[in-house]
Motif scaffolding. Structure first.
Motif, short mmCIF file in Angstrom:
data_model
loop_
_atom_site.label_atom_id
_atom_site.label_comp_id
_atom_site.label_asym_id
_atom_site.label_seq_id
_atom_site.Cartn_x
_atom_site.Cartn_y
_atom_site.Cartn_z
N TRP A 75 0.82 -1.21 0.00
CA TRP A 75 0.00 0.00 0.00
C TRP A 75 0.85 1.26 0.00
O TRP A 75 0.46 2.28 -0.57
N ALA A 76 2.03 1.20 0.61
CA ALA A 76 2.88 2.39 0.73
C ALA A 76 3.56 2.76 -0.58
O ALA A 76 4.02 3.90 -0.76
N GLY A 77 3.67 1.81 -1.52
CA GLY A 77 4.22 2.14 -2.83
C GLY A 77 5.68 1.79 -3.00
O GLY A 77 6.32 1.19 -2.13
N ASP A 78 6.23 2.19 -4.15
CA ASP A 78 7.56 1.75 -4.56
C ASP A 78 8.68 2.22 -3.64
O ASP A 78 9.75 1.60 -3.61
N ASP A 79 8.49 3.31 -2.91
CA ASP A 79 9.55 3.83 -2.05
C ASP A 79 9.52 3.22 -0.65
O ASP A 79 10.32 3.62 0.21
N ALA A 80 8.63 2.29 -0.40
CA ALA A 80 8.54 1.67 0.92
C ALA A 80 9.80 0.88 1.24
O ALA A 80 10.42 0.28 0.34
N PRO A 81 10.21 0.83 2.51
CA PRO A 81 11.46 0.14 2.86
C PRO A 81 11.31 -1.37 2.83
O PRO A 81 10.20 -1.91 2.77
N ASP A 82 12.45 -2.05 2.93
CA ASP A 82 12.47 -3.51 2.95
C ASP A 82 12.56 -4.07 4.37
O ASP A 82 12.47 -5.29 4.55
N VAL A 83 12.73 -3.21 5.36
CA VAL A 83 12.85 -3.65 6.75
C VAL A 83 11.71 -3.03 7.56
O VAL A 83 11.45 -1.82 7.46
N TRP A 84 11.05 -3.85 8.38
CA TRP A 84 9.89 -3.41 9.15
C TRP A 84 9.97 -3.91 10.58
O TRP A 84 10.43 -5.03 10.83
N ALA A 85 9.55 -3.07 11.50
CA ALA A 85 9.38 -3.46 12.90
C ALA A 85 7.89 -3.54 13.16
O ALA A 85 7.15 -2.58 12.91
N VAL A 86 7.44 -4.69 13.64
CA VAL A 86 6.01 -4.91 13.86
C VAL A 86 5.78 -5.09 15.35
O VAL A 86 6.26 -6.07 15.96
#
Length: 311
Positions: free
Chosen positions: A264-275
């Motif tokens: 949903w965030a699009g092409d610039d979204a990062p590859d690392v996430w903290a959930v």
């Protein structure tokens, strides 16, 4: 050490040793059955996982060598190093394909039981009903290659960014969802505020239409504001797990929530996430897999809190 008394249907398991463990609050009863000597019925699983009359847990994990399980034996042809199979059952006794928190706790259990030796920086290949998973030990937990992700309804996802409508008690109106497979099914719903997330009543299963073919786990995710800090995306999540109810954490669910939010965030979204989940925080990373597909990596802790014998 404690004793746990089972309902009459579970008496054949008398004397079987067990452990209790969790990954960010997602808790499991674990038993070692290397040679596949025990057939544990759904009724016995439900009894063991009952929080009032049994040991209590979101699910049961049986550690068995892959050669003694039909699904594991099938995996050995292409993955001869997958000696151990994670036979995972939901708390109601139903089969589940995979559990991201569970596989970390499973490997920690194998180490604690002396069934494998795994030093930090080294990895172990595990068989599951969701395929093989490679689990690496880190200095403070475990890191799992969860394999590739995919949309369950890819055409709808590509066209509309959603594929279903989800009705949930405590949420004022039905919300769109996006269904993601992590080897098991998930439907992710974005909510705008933490207050709305807290108001969701997950004691009953949300209604999802259309429902994925094998049912679904449902995640409710709130993106942080700002969404990205220092190259890491942040979301907060609650989950209703198929066959269990609300749990403090769901590893595959955290991966699915990161997949959907990143999409949903699009092409610039990062590859690392903290959930952030009620039981703690897990880390999700996207990377190119050896099969040419994008894989998801899940990192987090694993803890064994008790050992006992079934009475």
């Amino acid at each position: 050490m404690t004793d746990a008394h089972l309902p009459a249907a579970g008496t054949p398991l008398t004397g079987l040793r067990f452990s209790k463990g969790h990954g960010t609050g997602n808790d499991f009863v674990l038993v070692a059955d290397p040679d596949g000597a025990h057939i544990i019925t759904p009724e016995q699983v439900a009894g063991l996982c009952d929080r009032h009359r049994g040991i209590g847990g979101d699910g049961l994990i049986r550690a068995v060598r892959s050669q003694h399980v039909p699904e594991g034996l099938a995996l050995l042809a292409d993955h001869p190093d997958a000696e151990w199979f994670m036979d995972y059952r939901n708390g109601d006794g139903s089969l589940s394909e995979m559990c991201g928190n569970g596989v970390r706790v499973f490997v920690h259990f194998l180490i604690e039981q002396g069934l494998v030796v795994l030093h930090p920086g080294h990895s172990l290949t595990i068989g599951t009903r969701g395929g093989v998973k490679v689990v690496a030990r880190t200095d403070n937990g475990y890191m799992v290659d969860m394999g590739p992700w995919e949309f369950i309804f890819p055409e709808q996802a590509a066209e509309r960014g959603m594929d279903s409508i989800v009705e949930t008690s405590g949420v004022d109106v039905a919300r769109p969802g996006l269904s993601v497979s992590m080897g098991n099914p998930h439907t992710v719903v974005a909510l705008p505020t933490l207050d709305e997330l807290a108001a969701a009543n997950l004691t009953t299963a949300p209604e999802v239409a259309p429902l994925p073919p094998h049912g679904t786990n449902v995640e409710f995710a709130v993106p942080a504001e700002p969404l990205v800090s220092d190259g890491v995306g942040y979301i907060t999540m609650r989950v209703h797990e198929r066959g269990v109810g609300e749990t403090l954490s769901c590893g595959t669910g955290a991966c699915a929530a990161a997949v959907a939010t990143r999409f949903w965030a699009g092409d610039d979204a990062p590859d690392v996430w903290a959930v952030d989940v009620p039981g703690g925080t897990v880390r999700v990373r996207f990377f190119p897999g050896p099969d040419g597909r994008e894989h998801v990596e899940l990192s987090g802790p694993a803890v064994i809190v008790a050992d006992g014998v079934l009475a």
